[in-house]
Write a protein that holds these residues in place. Structure first.
Motif, PDB file in Angstrom:
ATOM      1  N   THR A 111       0.577  -1.344   0.059  1.00  0.00           N
ATOM      2  CA  THR A 111       0.069   0.106   0.283  1.00  0.00           C
ATOM      3  C   THR A 111       0.671   0.852  -0.099  1.00  0.00           C
ATOM      4  O   THR A 111       2.127   1.334  -0.049  1.00  0.00           O
ATOM      5  CB  THR A 111      -0.846  -0.018   1.496  1.00  0.00           C
ATOM      6  OG1 THR A 111      -0.713  -0.266   2.467  1.00  0.00           O
ATOM      7  CG2 THR A 111      -1.696  -1.393   1.878  1.00  0.00           C
ATOM      8  N   GLY A 112       0.678   2.429  -0.398  1.00  0.00           N
ATOM      9  CA  GLY A 112       1.162   3.585  -0.531  1.00  0.00           C
ATOM     10  C   GLY A 112       1.251   4.242   1.001  1.00  0.00           C
ATOM     11  O   GLY A 112       1.980   4.502   1.564  1.00  0.00           O
ATOM     12  N   TYR A 113       0.282   4.197   2.322  1.00  0.00           N
ATOM     13  CA  TYR A 113       0.703   3.630   3.535  1.00  0.00           C
ATOM     14  C   TYR A 113       2.045   3.604   4.149  1.00  0.00           C
ATOM     15  O   TYR A 113       3.176   3.852   4.039  1.00  0.00           O
ATOM     16  CB  TYR A 113      -0.232   3.537   4.607  1.00  0.00           C
ATOM     17  CG  TYR A 113      -0.475   4.526   5.642  1.00  0.00           C
ATOM     18  CD1 TYR A 113      -1.740   5.393   5.692  1.00  0.00           C
ATOM     19  CD2 TYR A 113       0.370   3.666   6.756  1.00  0.00           C
ATOM     20  CE1 TYR A 113      -1.668   5.572   6.942  1.00  0.00           C
ATOM     21  CE2 TYR A 113       0.150   4.931   7.593  1.00  0.00           C
ATOM     22  CZ  TYR A 113      -0.819   5.463   7.665  1.00  0.00           C
ATOM     23  OH  TYR A 113      -0.890   6.200   9.195  1.00  0.00           O
ATOM     24  N   ASN A 116       5.252   4.654   1.878  1.00  0.00           N
ATOM     25  CA  ASN A 116       6.200   6.316   2.624  1.00  0.00           C
ATOM     26  C   ASN A 116       6.407   5.705   4.644  1.00  0.00           C
ATOM     27  O   ASN A 116       7.478   6.489   4.618  1.00  0.00           O
ATOM     28  CB  ASN A 116       4.676   7.396   2.992  1.00  0.00           C
ATOM     29  CG  ASN A 116       4.342   8.214   1.466  1.00  0.00           C
ATOM     30  OD1 ASN A 116       4.900   7.511   0.443  1.00  0.00           O
ATOM     31  ND2 ASN A 116       3.007   7.918   1.293  1.00  0.00           N
ATOM     32  N   HIS A 137       0.164  13.740   3.843  1.00  0.00           N
ATOM     33  CA  HIS A 137      -1.037  13.093   3.974  1.00  0.00           C
ATOM     34  C   HIS A 137      -0.496  11.979   5.654  1.00  0.00           C
ATOM     35  O   HIS A 137       1.140  11.900   5.586  1.00  0.00           O
ATOM     36  CB  HIS A 137      -0.492  11.555   3.144  1.00  0.00           C
ATOM     37  CG  HIS A 137      -2.005  10.810   3.187  1.00  0.00           C
ATOM     38  ND1 HIS A 137      -1.147   9.203   3.863  1.00  0.00           N
ATOM     39  CD2 HIS A 137      -2.881  11.262   3.410  1.00  0.00           C
ATOM     40  CE1 HIS A 137      -2.092   8.983   3.177  1.00  0.00           C
ATOM     41  NE2 HIS A 137      -3.355   9.053   3.003  1.00  0.00           N
ATOM     42  N   SER A 139      -0.209   9.344   6.235  1.00  0.00           N
ATOM     43  CA  SER A 139       1.556   8.159   5.851  1.00  0.00           C
ATOM     44  C   SER A 139       2.859   8.810   5.371  1.00  0.00           C
ATOM     45  O   SER A 139       3.506   7.938   6.964  1.00  0.00           O
ATOM     46  CB  SER A 139       0.959   7.141   4.853  1.00  0.00           C
ATOM     47  OG  SER A 139       1.263   8.024   3.660  1.00  0.00           O
ATOM     48  N   ASP A 180       3.551  15.866  -0.463  1.00  0.00           N
ATOM     49  CA  ASP A 180       2.778  15.895  -1.365  1.00  0.00           C
ATOM     50  C   ASP A 180       2.968  15.941  -2.458  1.00  0.00           C
ATOM     51  O   ASP A 180       3.560  17.775  -2.596  1.00  0.00           O
ATOM     52  CB  ASP A 180       1.226  15.817  -1.015  1.00  0.00           C
ATOM     53  CG  ASP A 180       0.584  14.886  -0.008  1.00  0.00           C
ATOM     54  OD1 ASP A 180       1.343  14.958   1.055  1.00  0.00           O
ATOM     55  OD2 ASP A 180      -0.770  14.796   0.620  1.00  0.00           O
ATOM     56  N   SER A 184      -4.084  16.079  -1.103  1.00  0.00           N
ATOM     57  CA  SER A 184      -4.962  15.526  -1.312  1.00  0.00           C
ATOM     58  C   SER A 184      -6.748  16.099  -0.493  1.00  0.00           C
ATOM     59  O   SER A 184      -7.068  15.686  -1.788  1.00  0.00           O
ATOM     60  CB  SER A 184      -4.796  13.982  -0.509  1.00  0.00           C
ATOM     61  OG  SER A 184      -4.555  13.880   1.087  1.00  0.00           O
ATOM     62  N   ASP A 209       5.541  11.975  -2.586  1.00  0.00           N
ATOM     63  CA  ASP A 209       4.622  11.512  -2.624  1.00  0.00           C
ATOM     64  C   ASP A 209       3.335  11.892  -3.849  1.00  0.00           C
ATOM     65  O   ASP A 209       2.723  12.392  -3.489  1.00  0.00           O
ATOM     66  CB  ASP A 209       4.089  10.945  -1.740  1.00  0.00           C
ATOM     67  CG  ASP A 209       2.188  10.677  -1.260  1.00  0.00           C
ATOM     68  OD1 ASP A 209       1.955   9.921  -2.453  1.00  0.00           O
ATOM     69  OD2 ASP A 209       1.708  10.063  -0.513  1.00  0.00           O
ATOM     70  N   ALA A 211       0.989  10.469  -5.320  1.00  0.00           N
ATOM     71  CA  ALA A 211      -0.265   9.415  -5.071  1.00  0.00           C
ATOM     72  C   ALA A 211      -1.610  10.506  -5.755  1.00  0.00           C
ATOM     73  O   ALA A 211      -2.384   9.251  -6.573  1.00  0.00           O
ATOM     74  CB  ALA A 211      -1.280   9.331  -3.436  1.00  0.00           C
ATOM     75  N   HIS A 212      -1.644  11.100  -5.342  1.00  0.00           N
ATOM     76  CA  HIS A 212      -2.916  12.099  -6.525  1.00  0.00           C
ATOM     77  C   HIS A 212      -2.575  12.490  -8.223  1.00  0.00           C
ATOM     78  O   HIS A 212      -3.700  12.800  -8.498  1.00  0.00           O
ATOM     79  CB  HIS A 212      -3.820  12.989  -5.820  1.00  0.00           C
ATOM     80  CG  HIS A 212      -4.487  12.461  -4.116  1.00  0.00           C
ATOM     81  ND1 HIS A 212      -5.434  11.866  -4.444  1.00  0.00           N
ATOM     82  CD2 HIS A 212      -3.842  12.087  -3.181  1.00  0.00           C
ATOM     83  CE1 HIS A 212      -5.929  11.212  -3.658  1.00  0.00           C
ATOM     84  NE2 HIS A 212      -5.015  11.277  -2.161  1.00  0.00           N
ATOM     85  N   THR A 241       0.714   5.789  -6.377  1.00  0.00           N
ATOM     86  CA  THR A 241       0.013   4.855  -5.421  1.00  0.00           C
ATOM     87  C   THR A 241      -1.070   3.826  -6.509  1.00  0.00           C
ATOM     88  O   THR A 241      -0.906   4.937  -7.775  1.00  0.00           O
ATOM     89  CB  THR A 241      -1.045   5.394  -4.534  1.00  0.00           C
ATOM     90  OG1 THR A 241      -1.595   6.249  -4.792  1.00  0.00           O
ATOM     91  CG2 THR A 241      -0.341   5.855  -3.245  1.00  0.00           C
ATOM     92  N   LYS A 244      -5.260   4.538  -6.762  1.00  0.00           N
ATOM     93  CA  LYS A 244      -6.041   6.096  -7.096  1.00  0.00           C
ATOM     94  C   LYS A 244      -6.521   5.753  -8.966  1.00  0.00           C
ATOM     95  O   LYS A 244      -7.095   5.005  -8.975  1.00  0.00           O
ATOM     96  CB  LYS A 244      -6.140   7.063  -6.303  1.00  0.00           C
ATOM     97  CG  LYS A 244      -4.835   7.037  -4.998  1.00  0.00           C
ATOM     98  CD  LYS A 244      -4.892   8.358  -4.257  1.00  0.00           C
ATOM     99  CE  LYS A 244      -4.684   7.953  -2.739  1.00  0.00           C
ATOM    100  NZ  LYS A 244      -5.226   6.741  -2.023  1.00  0.00           N
ATOM    101  N   GLY A 250      -2.321  -0.855  -4.326  1.00  0.00           N
ATOM    102  CA  GLY A 250      -0.929  -0.836  -4.158  1.00  0.00           C
ATOM    103  C   GLY A 250       0.055   0.388  -4.298  1.00  0.00           C
ATOM    104  O   GLY A 250      -0.766   0.916  -4.564  1.00  0.00           O
TER     105      GLY A 250
HETATM  106  C1  PLP Z   1      -1.020  11.287  -0.662  1.00  0.00           C
HETATM  107  C2  PLP Z   1      -1.076   9.773  -0.492  1.00  0.00           C
HETATM  108  N1  PLP Z   1      -0.456   9.105  -0.130  1.00  0.00           N
HETATM  109  C3  PLP Z   1      -0.479   7.547   0.434  1.00  0.00           C
HETATM  110  C4  PLP Z   1      -1.922   7.218   0.281  1.00  0.00           C
HETATM  111  C5  PLP Z   1      -1.880   5.577   0.860  1.00  0.00           C
HETATM  112  O1  PLP Z   1      -2.199   5.087  -0.628  1.00  0.00           O
HETATM  113  P1  PLP Z   1      -2.617   3.878   0.345  1.00  0.00           P
HETATM  114  O2  PLP Z   1      -4.192   4.065  -0.083  1.00  0.00           O
HETATM  115  O3  PLP Z   1      -2.250   2.368  -1.002  1.00  0.00           O
HETATM  116  O4  PLP Z   1      -2.418   3.200   1.476  1.00  0.00           O
HETATM  117  C6  PLP Z   1      -2.852   8.339   0.226  1.00  0.00           C
HETATM  118  C7  PLP Z   1      -4.491   7.641   0.038  1.00  0.00           C
HETATM  119  O5  PLP Z   1      -4.827   6.827   0.834  1.00  0.00           O
HETATM  120  C8  PLP Z   1      -2.026   9.471   0.328  1.00  0.00           C
HETATM  121  O6  PLP Z   1      -3.374  10.623  -0.325  1.00  0.00           O
END
Ligand code: PLP
Length: 404
Positions: A111-113, A116, A137, A139, A180, A184, A209, A211-212, A241, A244, A250
């Protein structure tokens, strides 16, 4: 009292307070439905709060790729990547991601969490300064707090404050600058070119990061780093990530071959966890191909963003400055955000209220997200409902108002 009773008695007042403060959180069980909609009980509602920005989560070609791999590999990977969980399809996905984004290599995380937590903990040497935007974020923040580095949170996007803090930080161990790419909950972009210059000037390592931003922004959907005209040389650690815009699940870290080798040795959230199911990697590979090969989805998405912003400005709605598919509507009080969200749901629109502690106190908002799965009619209908429901007290001067 039993131990279980004692535990409940301790927790219950905390819950009661949360409810009273309008901060109660609960999951809603949704069922899938076509084209930007979901089923909630016996109703079909338009969802304006998913991060499925390109509408790929419901794309049949992803499901077909997953089904094919599922038939070949079964459901689970069976173990961690380093034991026996790393399959050919994981390897192909890592190579595809690295090639797409212009990095030497990529490493999958579940996962992204976890990505990070893993990358920050691996890179921050004991005592290293870790600079993070205040609105990063959770994480990323947790990654810093759990590490042996020293966390410094600078005011959101305040590069002057960051520059003075960096100037005071010791040169050794090297600092980590973490942000970020696209925020987000606010939908604005980090000032990446300035951050890259500051990192270079102070010998800090820049981690973005995205993710978005990945799949949505920049040339070819390569994200906020490419949109800022930067590359692997200036942003040596790129987190993306897959759950999204890529419609899968993942995450990954992209970087040099040396960085990836280092993470394989040191990133505990990579080493000590089960590798993602191979079928998901197959679905993500299909998503990367679509993302690269079908820019029409992004074009449609950005047209919807423009339609929403023009409409919101004409209505004087309190939208925050963002050209991205994240279009937060600032409400202020958590209870009002909840009420607006409930009334939108009655009208057939799912828009979640985002409240503290996810956002700072007094800045509760409706986080409206647009997707290529939406139609122009759905966006127009949402604007009409917002016009009906958002109180005058929150509205500014409509953009086309005849002032004077
Ligand atoms: C900026 C950011 N980083 C990391 C994550 C975590 O990613 P994941 O949902 O894959 O754990 C998120 C949201 O879920 C996010 O918004």
């Amino acid at each position: 009292m039993t131990p279980a009773g004692r535990l409940d008695a301790r927790l219950a007042p905390v819950l009661a307070q949360r409810r009273a403060d309008g901060l109660w959180r609960a999951c809603r069980a949704l069922a899938p439905a076509p084209a930007g909609t979901v089923r909630l009980g016996d109703r079909r509602v338009v969802s304006f709060c998913s991060n499925d920005y390109l509408g790929l989560a419901g794309e049949p070609r992803l499901a077909a790729a997953a089904a094919e791999e599922l038939a070949r590999s079964g459901t689970g990977s069976g173990s961690a990547h380093l034991i026996a969980g790393h399959r050919e399809v994981h390897e192909r996905l890592e190579q595809a991601l690295a090639a797409w984004l212009g990095y030497e290599r990529a490493l999958l995380f579940s996962t992204g969490y976890m990505a990070n937590l893993g990358v920050i903990n691996a890179l921050a040497e004991p005592g290293a300064a870790i600079f993070q935007d205040r609105l990063n974020h959770a994480s990323l923040l947790d990654g810093g707090w759990l590490s042996r580095g020293r966390m410094h949170r600078y005011p959101h996007a305040d590069t002057a404050a960051l520059a003075s803090a960096l100037a005071e930080a010791p040169a050794e161990p090297p600092a980590l600058l973490v942000t970020d790419g696209l925020f987000s909950m606010d939908g604005d972009l980090a000032p990446l070119p300035v951050l890259a210059r500051l990192a270079q000037a102070h010998g800090a390592t820049l981690l973005v990061d995205d993710a978005h931003g990945l799949g949505v922004l920049g040339p070819g959907g390569r994200g906020s780093v490419a949109a800022a005209g930067l590359d692997a040389a200036q942003v040596p650690v790129y987190v993306g990530t897959l759950g999204k815009a890529l419609g899968s699940f993942g995450a990954f870290v992209a970087g040099s071959a040396t960085l990836i080798d280092f993470l394989v040795q040191r990133a505990r959230t990579f080493i000590y966890t089960t590798a993602p199911p191979p079928a998901l990697a197959a679905a993500t590979l299909a998503a990367v191909a679509i993302c690269r090969g079908e820019p029409g989805r992004r074009r449609h998405l950005h047209r919807l963003v423009a339609q929403f912003r023009t409409g919101a400005a004409a209505l004087g709605l309190p939208v925050m400055p963002s050209d991205a598919p994240i279009q937060p509507l600032r409400v202020g009080e958590a209870t009002l955000a909840l009420e607006l969200s409930a009334r939108l749901l009655e009208a057939g629109f799912l828009v979640t209220a985002i409240r503290p502690p996810t956002v700072p106190p007094g800045t509760a908002r409706l986080r409206i997200t647009l997707s290529a799965a939406h139609t122009e009619t759905q966006v127009a209908d949402l604007l009409a409902q917002l016009d009906r429901l958002v109180p005058r007290s929150l509205r500014g001067v409509p953009a086309d108002a005849d002032v004077g």
